[in-house]
Write an enzyme that holds these catalytic residues in place. Sequence first.
Site, PDB file in Angstrom:
ATOM      1  N   LYS A 107       0.856  -1.187   0.000  1.00  0.00           N
ATOM      2  CA  LYS A 107       0.000   0.000   0.000  1.00  0.00           C
ATOM      3  C   LYS A 107       0.886   1.228   0.000  1.00  0.00           C
ATOM      4  O   LYS A 107       2.023   1.179   0.489  1.00  0.00           O
ATOM      5  CB  LYS A 107      -0.884   0.018   1.250  1.00  0.00           C
ATOM      6  CG  LYS A 107      -2.185   0.757   1.052  1.00  0.00           C
ATOM      7  CD  LYS A 107      -3.161  -0.089   0.255  1.00  0.00           C
ATOM      8  CE  LYS A 107      -4.505   0.536   0.122  1.00  0.00           C
ATOM      9  NZ  LYS A 107      -5.470  -0.399  -0.472  1.00  0.00           N
ATOM     10  N   GLY A 219     -20.992   6.027   2.498  1.00  0.00           N
ATOM     11  CA  GLY A 219     -20.138   6.425   1.388  1.00  0.00           C
ATOM     12  C   GLY A 219     -20.953   6.528   0.110  1.00  0.00           C
ATOM     13  O   GLY A 219     -22.011   5.879  -0.043  1.00  0.00           O
ATOM     14  N   GLY A 221     -18.872   6.965  -2.946  1.00  0.00           N
ATOM     15  CA  GLY A 221     -17.753   7.049  -3.888  1.00  0.00           C
ATOM     16  C   GLY A 221     -17.785   5.856  -4.828  1.00  0.00           C
ATOM     17  O   GLY A 221     -18.840   5.267  -5.077  1.00  0.00           O
ATOM     18  N   ASN A 222     -16.613   5.486  -5.317  1.00  0.00           N
ATOM     19  CA  ASN A 222     -16.525   4.426  -6.327  1.00  0.00           C
ATOM     20  C   ASN A 222     -17.139   3.114  -5.850  1.00  0.00           C
ATOM     21  O   ASN A 222     -17.966   2.523  -6.548  1.00  0.00           O
ATOM     22  CB  ASN A 222     -15.057   4.230  -6.720  1.00  0.00           C
ATOM     23  CG  ASN A 222     -14.865   3.039  -7.629  1.00  0.00           C
ATOM     24  OD1 ASN A 222     -14.575   1.940  -7.180  1.00  0.00           O
ATOM     25  ND2 ASN A 222     -15.080   3.237  -8.925  1.00  0.00           N
TER      26      ASN A 222
HETATM   27  P1  NAD Z   1     -13.928   7.314  -2.800  1.00  0.00           P
HETATM   28  O1  NAD Z   1     -12.957   8.374  -2.465  1.00  0.00           O
HETATM   29  O2  NAD Z   1     -14.370   7.127  -4.216  1.00  0.00           O
HETATM   30  O3  NAD Z   1     -15.271   7.516  -1.934  1.00  0.00           O
HETATM   31  C1  NAD Z   1     -15.278   7.641  -0.557  1.00  0.00           C
HETATM   32  C2  NAD Z   1     -16.685   8.024  -0.147  1.00  0.00           C
HETATM   33  O4  NAD Z   1     -16.773   8.032   1.288  1.00  0.00           O
HETATM   34  C3  NAD Z   1     -17.116   9.416  -0.593  1.00  0.00           C
HETATM   35  O5  NAD Z   1     -18.474   9.384  -0.972  1.00  0.00           O
HETATM   36  C4  NAD Z   1     -16.948  10.265   0.663  1.00  0.00           C
HETATM   37  O6  NAD Z   1     -17.825  11.403   0.677  1.00  0.00           O
HETATM   38  C5  NAD Z   1     -17.349   9.236   1.710  1.00  0.00           C
HETATM   39  N1  NAD Z   1     -16.878   9.555   3.059  1.00  0.00           N
HETATM   40  C6  NAD Z   1     -15.656   9.955   3.457  1.00  0.00           C
HETATM   41  N2  NAD Z   1     -15.634  10.130   4.790  1.00  0.00           N
HETATM   42  C7  NAD Z   1     -16.859   9.798   5.238  1.00  0.00           C
HETATM   43  C8  NAD Z   1     -17.466   9.769   6.509  1.00  0.00           C
HETATM   44  N3  NAD Z   1     -16.789  10.087   7.611  1.00  0.00           N
HETATM   45  N4  NAD Z   1     -18.766   9.388   6.585  1.00  0.00           N
HETATM   46  C9  NAD Z   1     -19.471   9.058   5.480  1.00  0.00           C
HETATM   47  N5  NAD Z   1     -18.944   9.074   4.249  1.00  0.00           N
HETATM   48  C10 NAD Z   1     -17.663   9.437   4.131  1.00  0.00           C
HETATM   49  O7  NAD Z   1     -13.317   5.962  -2.206  1.00  0.00           O
HETATM   50  P2  NAD Z   1     -13.615   4.464  -2.663  1.00  0.00           P
HETATM   51  O8  NAD Z   1     -12.674   4.114  -3.749  1.00  0.00           O
HETATM   52  O9  NAD Z   1     -15.069   4.273  -2.884  1.00  0.00           O
HETATM   53  O10 NAD Z   1     -13.144   3.666  -1.368  1.00  0.00           O
HETATM   54  C11 NAD Z   1     -13.968   3.505  -0.223  1.00  0.00           C
HETATM   55  C12 NAD Z   1     -13.367   2.451   0.699  1.00  0.00           C
HETATM   56  O11 NAD Z   1     -13.230   1.223  -0.013  1.00  0.00           O
HETATM   57  C13 NAD Z   1     -11.980   2.737   1.274  1.00  0.00           C
HETATM   58  O12 NAD Z   1     -11.891   2.133   2.548  1.00  0.00           O
HETATM   59  C14 NAD Z   1     -11.051   2.022   0.302  1.00  0.00           C
HETATM   60  O13 NAD Z   1      -9.809   1.718   0.893  1.00  0.00           O
HETATM   61  C15 NAD Z   1     -11.874   0.780   0.046  1.00  0.00           C
HETATM   62  N6  NAD Z   1     -11.558   0.073  -1.195  1.00  0.00           N
HETATM   63  C16 NAD Z   1     -11.614   0.687  -2.411  1.00  0.00           C
HETATM   64  C17 NAD Z   1     -11.353  -0.042  -3.563  1.00  0.00           C
HETATM   65  C18 NAD Z   1     -11.492   0.562  -4.930  1.00  0.00           C
HETATM   66  O14 NAD Z   1     -11.322  -0.181  -5.914  1.00  0.00           O
HETATM   67  N7  NAD Z   1     -11.843   1.833  -5.065  1.00  0.00           N
HETATM   68  C19 NAD Z   1     -10.977  -1.385  -3.475  1.00  0.00           C
HETATM   69  C20 NAD Z   1     -10.939  -1.989  -2.238  1.00  0.00           C
HETATM   70  C21 NAD Z   1     -11.235  -1.255  -1.097  1.00  0.00           C
END
Ligand code: NAD
Length: 428
Positions: A107, A219, A221-222
């Site tokens: 990471k 959340g 996000g993605n």
């Molecule tokens: P992202 O940045 O696209 O989205 C994060 C989301 O969480 C946003 O909507 C943000 O507004 C919200 N958020 C942030 N702080 C918050 C809070 N305190 N309360 C409520 N919402 C909050 O990130 P992502 O890629 O969707 O990743 C989210 C999680 O999934 C992380 O833990 C990441 O490590 C994990 N993850 C992501 C992937 C990937 O492929 N993107 C893969 C495995 C794990």
Amino acid sequence: MSNSSFSAFQMAQQQFDQIAEQLNLDRAVKELLRVPMREYQFSIPVRMDDGSVKVFRGFRVQHNDARGPSKGGIRFHPQETIDTVRALAMWMTWKCAVVDIPLGGAKGGVICDPHNLSQREQEAICRGWVRQIARNVGPLSDVPAPDVMTNAQHMLWILDEFETIHGGRFPGFITGKPVGMGGSLGRTEATGYGVVYTLREALGELGIELGNTTASVQGFGNVALYAIRLYQQLGGKVICVSSWDQNDQTSYSFRLGTGIDADALLTITDRFGGIDKAKARKLGYEVLPGEAWLEQNVDILIPAALENQITRASVDKIQKNVRIVVEGANGPTTPEADAILKQRGVFVIPDFLANAGGVTCSYFEQVQSNMNFYWEKAEVLQRLDVKMTSAFHAVHELAAKNKLFMRDAAYIIAISRVAQACRDRGWV
Ligand code: NAD
């Protein structure tokens, strides 16, 4: 990352220690696996748009590469710490092992807040990051990917700098690249869809019809977005989502009892996944405090934002009707809260299984980049479904056979595989 007294790495070690004891691992294997094999911490000086120079702090942690090149994302976050990066690197090792792909765990991160950085400044951070670490990463040793607040554009800047340094084209060095520039179709959807493939299988095992279920998601996000989309396509109803509000520096939950409309919400969401609360009210959403997503009377909770969200303090707010917690985020549940969910009989699909769709598709991207031949989206998603479904059932079978919690069964499978690879290589 979100709380200064919380140590994600201690939590990761605690989880590991428990399983190591159950597996009766010998001392050397335990010593090797409970800390990262390599860590890099470095400074990234960047000339800012106003002419001043700002020095950012960057990290790369390679936890274990016995099963193959290390793999793991790069996060941009103002509260990033080496502690969080270590924990996430360790979880990547288990994640790759549990879905049985030939990769290890790593990471990376940079302490920065992209909300306050121009595109040019972010590009300089990306190029600066790889300049510091170019000799210690690469297609055959350590392969980065996007993560929180980084995306395909960031990956392409990093790849371009790496290729300039090494003088060649190495599309297999990085994943999450833009489609058409070595990226894989389906990568954007992969993590969220993977969450739902495992959820679908869990519901099947529990004899619950997906079409009759409701869910609440942390959340937007993605991961959250594509999980919501596929879950709703399959007939489920999401009644609440939450997101971070950059202006107010707090989170809010957005509830719509008839089921949220992800596409409509997307039109009022900033590029970091923050939903505009005034516009949401106009669309008919109730705007509630940040923790409200957890308190909903639903069948399924999907934490898909951050680590350390279901804690000793918040776990009792989870309603009795909640049957499944499927962890889209990494490390959303603390061990204390986990023990309580276990007692209550909640079916938890652990993070490193539930969200392994992203890394599985990244592995497919590497394979395609190395062949220079790219699959159709349907083929990628079909292969992803097969991999996630079979990983889920391997874990569920062991859990059912030995009456284990899903997280423990997943750890047993993953840690056994990595320990065996270390032994096979003659390291321990
Ligand atoms: P992202 O940045 O696209 O989205 C994060 C989301 O969480 C946003 O909507 C943000 O507004 C919200 N958020 C942030 N702080 C918050 C809070 N305190 N309360 C409520 N919402 C909050 O990130 P992502 O890629 O969707 O990743 C989210 C999680 O999934 C992380 O833990 C990441 O490590 C994990 N993850 C992501 C992937 C990937 O492929 N993107 C893969 C495995 C794990």
